[in-house]
Design a protein around this motif. Structure first.
Motif, PDB file in Angstrom:
ATOM      1  N   TYR A  95       0.860  -1.157   0.042  1.00 32.37           N
ATOM      2  CA  TYR A  95      -0.018   0.070  -0.095  1.00 32.37           C
ATOM      3  C   TYR A  95       1.077   1.205  -0.149  1.00 32.37           C
ATOM      4  O   TYR A  95       1.785   1.413   0.940  1.00 32.37           O
ATOM      5  CB  TYR A  95      -0.731   0.073   1.393  1.00 32.37           C
ATOM      6  CG  TYR A  95      -2.208   0.805   1.065  1.00 32.37           C
ATOM      7  CD1 TYR A  95      -2.188   2.066   0.210  1.00 32.37           C
ATOM      8  CD2 TYR A  95      -3.122   0.716   2.195  1.00 32.37           C
ATOM      9  CE1 TYR A  95      -3.309   2.752   0.048  1.00 32.37           C
ATOM     10  CE2 TYR A  95      -4.280   1.443   2.065  1.00 32.37           C
ATOM     11  CZ  TYR A  95      -4.401   2.606   1.203  1.00 32.37           C
ATOM     12  OH  TYR A  95      -5.495   3.246   0.972  1.00 32.37           O
ATOM     13  N   HIS A  98       0.434   7.101   1.480  1.00 36.51           N
ATOM     14  CA  HIS A  98      -1.154   7.931   1.441  1.00 36.51           C
ATOM     15  C   HIS A  98      -1.583   8.364   2.553  1.00 36.51           C
ATOM     16  O   HIS A  98      -0.569   8.130   3.476  1.00 36.51           O
ATOM     17  CB  HIS A  98      -1.991   6.735   0.860  1.00 36.51           C
ATOM     18  CG  HIS A  98      -2.488   5.545   2.014  1.00 36.51           C
ATOM     19  ND1 HIS A  98      -1.496   4.828   2.043  1.00 36.51           N
ATOM     20  CD2 HIS A  98      -3.214   5.379   2.867  1.00 36.51           C
ATOM     21  CE1 HIS A  98      -1.964   3.737   3.130  1.00 36.51           C
ATOM     22  NE2 HIS A  98      -2.906   4.515   3.763  1.00 36.51           N
ATOM     23  N   ASP A 100      -5.016   8.682   5.243  1.00 33.08           N
ATOM     24  CA  ASP A 100      -6.428   8.002   5.449  1.00 33.08           C
ATOM     25  C   ASP A 100      -7.422   9.291   5.191  1.00 33.08           C
ATOM     26  O   ASP A 100      -7.050  10.173   5.695  1.00 33.08           O
ATOM     27  CB  ASP A 100      -6.555   7.440   6.631  1.00 33.08           C
ATOM     28  CG  ASP A 100      -5.430   6.284   6.784  1.00 33.08           C
ATOM     29  OD1 ASP A 100      -5.328   5.600   5.804  1.00 33.08           O
ATOM     30  OD2 ASP A 100      -5.473   5.726   7.797  1.00 33.08           O
ATOM     31  N   HIS A 161       1.550   7.669   5.309  1.00 30.19           N
ATOM     32  CA  HIS A 161       2.096   6.177   5.620  1.00 30.19           C
ATOM     33  C   HIS A 161       1.907   5.582   4.520  1.00 30.19           C
ATOM     34  O   HIS A 161       1.210   5.691   3.585  1.00 30.19           O
ATOM     35  CB  HIS A 161       1.353   5.626   7.019  1.00 30.19           C
ATOM     36  CG  HIS A 161      -0.255   5.774   6.530  1.00 30.19           C
ATOM     37  ND1 HIS A 161      -0.919   6.921   7.123  1.00 30.19           N
ATOM     38  CD2 HIS A 161      -0.982   4.569   6.461  1.00 30.19           C
ATOM     39  CE1 HIS A 161      -1.951   6.346   6.685  1.00 30.19           C
ATOM     40  NE2 HIS A 161      -2.390   5.309   6.496  1.00 30.19           N
TER      41      HIS A 161
HETATM   42 NI    NI Z   1      -3.917   3.838   5.671  1.00 30.38          NI
END
Ligand code: NI
Length: 228
Positions: A95, A98, A100, A161
Protein backbone atom coordinates in the motif's frame (compact mmCIF):
# COMPACT_ATOMS: atom_id res chain seq x y z
CA UNK A 1 2.34 10.37 18.76
CA UNK A 2 3.35 6.91 17.61
CA UNK A 3 2.65 4.40 20.38
CA UNK A 4 3.29 0.66 20.60
CA UNK A 5 0.77 -1.14 22.85
CA UNK A 6 1.84 -4.74 23.50
CA UNK A 7 -0.49 -7.70 24.10
CA UNK A 8 -3.85 -6.26 23.11
CA UNK A 9 -4.71 -9.86 22.21
CA UNK A 10 -3.26 -13.01 23.78
CA UNK A 11 -1.52 -15.67 21.66
CA UNK A 12 -4.61 -17.88 22.01
CA UNK A 13 -6.91 -15.09 20.85
CA UNK A 14 -4.69 -14.40 17.82
CA UNK A 15 -4.63 -18.10 16.88
CA UNK A 16 -8.43 -18.38 17.16
CA UNK A 17 -8.90 -15.14 15.19
CA UNK A 18 -6.56 -16.32 12.42
CA UNK A 19 -8.44 -19.62 12.15
CA UNK A 20 -11.73 -17.74 11.74
CA UNK A 21 -10.58 -15.06 9.30
CA UNK A 22 -8.24 -17.22 7.20
CA UNK A 23 -11.22 -19.39 6.22
CA UNK A 24 -13.37 -16.39 5.17
CA UNK A 25 -13.79 -14.90 1.68
CA UNK A 26 -11.29 -12.09 0.99
CA UNK A 27 -11.80 -9.40 -1.64
CA UNK A 28 -9.82 -6.65 -3.33
CA UNK A 29 -8.64 -4.12 -0.72
CA UNK A 30 -9.55 -1.18 -2.94
CA UNK A 31 -13.20 -1.42 -1.73
CA UNK A 32 -12.47 0.88 1.24
CA UNK A 33 -9.90 3.14 -0.44
CA UNK A 34 -10.65 6.62 -1.74
CA UNK A 35 -9.63 7.86 -5.19
CA UNK A 36 -6.06 8.47 -4.09
CA UNK A 37 -5.63 5.21 -2.16
CA UNK A 38 -7.05 3.17 -5.04
CA UNK A 39 -4.04 4.05 -7.19
CA UNK A 40 -1.43 2.76 -4.73
CA UNK A 41 -3.28 0.03 -2.82
CA UNK A 42 -2.74 -3.63 -3.68
CA UNK A 43 -3.92 -6.06 -0.99
CA UNK A 44 -6.93 -8.07 0.13
CA UNK A 45 -9.55 -7.31 2.77
CA UNK A 46 -12.54 -8.89 4.44
CA UNK A 47 -15.69 -7.03 3.31
CA UNK A 48 -16.90 -4.58 5.99
CA UNK A 49 -20.22 -6.38 6.37
CA UNK A 50 -18.75 -9.89 6.42
CA UNK A 51 -20.16 -11.76 9.47
CA UNK A 52 -16.67 -13.05 10.32
CA UNK A 53 -15.21 -9.51 10.25
CA UNK A 54 -18.04 -8.19 12.44
CA UNK A 55 -17.74 -11.04 14.95
CA UNK A 56 -13.93 -10.90 15.19
CA UNK A 57 -14.07 -7.09 15.24
CA UNK A 58 -16.19 -7.26 18.40
CA UNK A 59 -13.47 -9.33 20.11
CA UNK A 60 -10.97 -6.59 19.26
CA UNK A 61 -13.35 -3.88 20.53
CA UNK A 62 -13.66 -5.74 23.86
CA UNK A 63 -9.87 -6.02 24.13
CA UNK A 64 -9.50 -2.28 23.41
CA UNK A 65 -12.07 -1.44 26.08
CA UNK A 66 -9.95 -3.37 28.60
CA UNK A 67 -6.73 -1.49 27.70
CA UNK A 68 -6.01 1.51 29.93
CA UNK A 69 -3.09 2.44 27.68
CA UNK A 70 -5.28 2.55 24.55
CA UNK A 71 -7.83 4.73 26.36
CA UNK A 72 -5.16 7.08 27.71
CA UNK A 73 -3.51 7.47 24.28
CA UNK A 74 -6.55 7.57 21.98
CA UNK A 75 -9.18 9.09 24.30
CA UNK A 76 -11.75 7.39 22.06
CA UNK A 77 -15.14 8.98 21.47
CA UNK A 78 -16.01 6.18 19.03
CA UNK A 79 -14.22 3.64 16.89
CA UNK A 80 -15.08 2.26 13.46
CA UNK A 81 -15.64 -1.53 13.36
CA UNK A 82 -12.18 -3.09 12.88
CA UNK A 83 -11.30 -4.24 9.35
CA UNK A 84 -8.88 -6.98 8.32
CA UNK A 85 -6.29 -7.01 5.57
CA UNK A 86 -3.63 -9.29 4.16
CA UNK A 87 -0.62 -8.70 1.94
CA UNK A 88 0.99 -11.68 0.21
CA UNK A 89 4.29 -12.25 -1.57
CA UNK A 90 2.46 -13.29 -4.75
CA UNK A 91 2.24 -9.95 -6.56
CA UNK A 92 4.36 -8.25 -3.85
CA UNK A 93 1.24 -6.77 -2.29
CA UNK A 94 1.71 -3.27 -0.89
CA UNK A 95 0.00 0.00 0.00
CA UNK A 96 1.96 2.97 -1.32
CA UNK A 97 2.32 6.31 0.46
CA UNK A 98 -1.12 7.76 1.27
CA UNK A 99 -3.13 9.61 3.86
CA UNK A 100 -6.32 8.11 5.32
CA UNK A 101 -9.59 9.86 4.44
CA UNK A 102 -10.59 12.36 7.13
CA UNK A 103 -14.28 11.40 7.38
CA UNK A 104 -15.85 7.96 7.17
CA UNK A 105 -19.47 6.87 7.20
CA UNK A 106 -20.33 4.80 10.27
CA UNK A 107 -21.89 1.58 8.89
CA UNK A 108 -25.70 1.32 9.23
CA UNK A 109 -25.94 4.83 10.65
CA UNK A 110 -26.39 8.40 9.37
CA UNK A 111 -23.30 9.40 11.39
CA UNK A 112 -19.84 10.29 10.18
CA UNK A 113 -16.67 9.52 12.08
CA UNK A 114 -13.68 11.87 11.93
CA UNK A 115 -10.49 9.82 11.74
CA UNK A 116 -8.13 11.20 14.40
CA UNK A 117 -6.22 8.07 15.40
CA UNK A 118 -5.29 5.12 13.16
CA UNK A 119 -4.44 1.72 14.66
CA UNK A 120 -2.90 -1.42 13.21
CA UNK A 121 -3.15 -4.64 15.21
CA UNK A 122 -0.72 -7.33 14.04
CA UNK A 123 -2.16 -10.86 13.62
CA UNK A 124 1.10 -12.47 12.45
CA UNK A 125 4.68 -12.48 13.71
CA UNK A 126 7.62 -10.62 12.11
CA UNK A 127 9.22 -13.97 11.17
CA UNK A 128 6.16 -14.91 9.07
CA UNK A 129 7.03 -12.50 6.25
CA UNK A 130 9.68 -10.27 4.63
CA UNK A 131 8.89 -6.64 3.87
CA UNK A 132 5.44 -5.40 4.89
CA UNK A 133 6.74 -2.77 7.33
CA UNK A 134 4.26 -0.03 8.18
CA UNK A 135 6.15 3.20 7.56
CA UNK A 136 4.75 6.31 9.25
CA UNK A 137 6.11 9.71 8.27
CA UNK A 138 6.16 12.58 10.75
CA UNK A 139 8.20 15.73 11.35
CA UNK A 140 10.99 13.59 12.87
CA UNK A 141 11.30 11.45 9.74
CA UNK A 142 10.16 7.94 8.83
CA UNK A 143 9.35 5.24 11.39
CA UNK A 144 9.27 1.56 10.41
CA UNK A 145 6.91 -0.64 12.40
CA UNK A 146 6.70 -4.44 12.48
CA UNK A 147 5.30 -5.90 15.69
CA UNK A 148 4.65 -9.32 17.25
CA UNK A 149 1.20 -10.87 16.83
CA UNK A 150 -1.29 -9.35 19.31
CA UNK A 151 0.52 -5.98 19.52
CA UNK A 152 -0.91 -2.69 18.28
CA UNK A 153 0.58 0.50 16.86
CA UNK A 154 -1.37 3.73 17.17
CA UNK A 155 -0.52 6.87 15.15
CA UNK A 156 -2.20 10.13 14.18
CA UNK A 157 -4.45 9.73 11.13
CA UNK A 158 -3.01 12.99 9.84
CA UNK A 159 0.29 11.20 9.02
CA UNK A 160 1.35 10.03 5.59
CA UNK A 161 2.08 6.29 5.74
CA UNK A 162 2.64 3.21 3.58
CA UNK A 163 3.02 -0.56 3.78
CA UNK A 164 6.19 -1.86 2.10
CA UNK A 165 5.80 -4.64 -0.49
CA UNK A 166 5.69 -8.14 1.02
CA UNK A 167 8.36 -10.33 -0.64
CA UNK A 168 7.95 -13.56 1.37
CA UNK A 169 5.09 -15.08 3.37
CA UNK A 170 2.01 -13.12 4.35
CA UNK A 171 1.23 -10.11 6.53
CA UNK A 172 -2.18 -10.26 8.23
CA UNK A 173 -3.46 -7.37 10.36
CA UNK A 174 -6.56 -5.67 11.62
CA UNK A 175 -6.84 -1.89 11.30
CA UNK A 176 -9.36 0.71 12.40
CA UNK A 177 -9.95 4.40 12.97
CA UNK A 178 -10.94 6.23 16.12
CA UNK A 179 -12.55 9.60 16.55
CA UNK A 180 -10.92 11.01 19.65
CA UNK A 181 -12.52 13.24 22.26
CA UNK A 182 -9.43 15.42 21.64
CA UNK A 183 -8.93 15.99 17.93
CA UNK A 184 -5.49 17.61 18.06
CA UNK A 185 -2.54 15.18 18.24
CA UNK A 186 -0.34 17.63 20.21
CA UNK A 187 -3.00 18.05 22.91
CA UNK A 188 -3.65 14.29 23.01
CA UNK A 189 0.07 13.62 23.38
CA UNK A 190 0.36 16.13 26.22
CA UNK A 191 -2.59 14.55 28.05
CA UNK A 192 -1.20 11.05 27.51
CA UNK A 193 2.24 11.93 28.86
CA UNK A 194 0.72 13.73 31.83
CA UNK A 195 -1.58 10.81 32.62
CA UNK A 196 1.29 8.31 32.42
CA UNK A 197 3.51 10.50 34.64
CA UNK A 198 0.75 10.74 37.27
CA UNK A 199 0.18 6.97 37.17
CA UNK A 200 3.91 6.34 37.63
CA UNK A 201 4.23 8.93 40.46
CA UNK A 202 1.30 7.33 42.23
CA UNK A 203 2.77 3.82 41.81
CA UNK A 204 6.12 5.00 43.20
CA UNK A 205 5.06 7.24 46.09
CA UNK A 206 1.38 6.48 46.66
CA UNK A 207 -1.44 9.00 46.54
CA UNK A 208 -0.48 12.44 47.85
CA UNK A 209 -1.74 16.02 47.79
CA UNK A 210 0.50 16.54 44.73
CA UNK A 211 -0.79 13.58 42.71
CA UNK A 212 -4.31 14.62 43.59
CA UNK A 213 -3.64 18.16 42.41
CA UNK A 214 -2.01 16.92 39.16
CA UNK A 215 -4.99 14.60 38.52
CA UNK A 216 -7.22 17.65 38.91
CA UNK A 217 -5.19 19.55 36.31
CA UNK A 218 -5.30 16.57 33.95
CA UNK A 219 -9.08 16.40 34.17
CA UNK A 220 -9.50 20.15 33.85
CA UNK A 221 -7.40 20.16 30.66
CA UNK A 222 -9.39 17.22 29.33
CA UNK A 223 -12.63 19.02 30.20
CA UNK A 224 -11.36 22.14 28.39
CA UNK A 225 -10.45 20.23 25.21
CA UNK A 226 -12.81 17.25 25.03
CA UNK A 227 -15.76 17.01 22.64
CA UNK A 228 -17.93 13.94 22.27
NI1 NI B 1 -3.85 4.04 5.58
Amino acid sequence: MLLHIPNILTREQVTAMRTAIDAADWTDGRITAGNLGRLVKRNRQLPENSPVALEQGRIIEQALAASGLFFSAALPARTMPPLFNRYGAAGNETYGLHVDGSMRRVPDSPLWLRTDVSSTLFLCDPEDYEGGELVVVDTYGEHEVKLPAGDLILYPSTSLHRVEPVTRGERVCSFFWTQSMVRDDAKRTLLFEMDQAIISLRAQYGESAQTLSLSGHYHNLLRMWAET
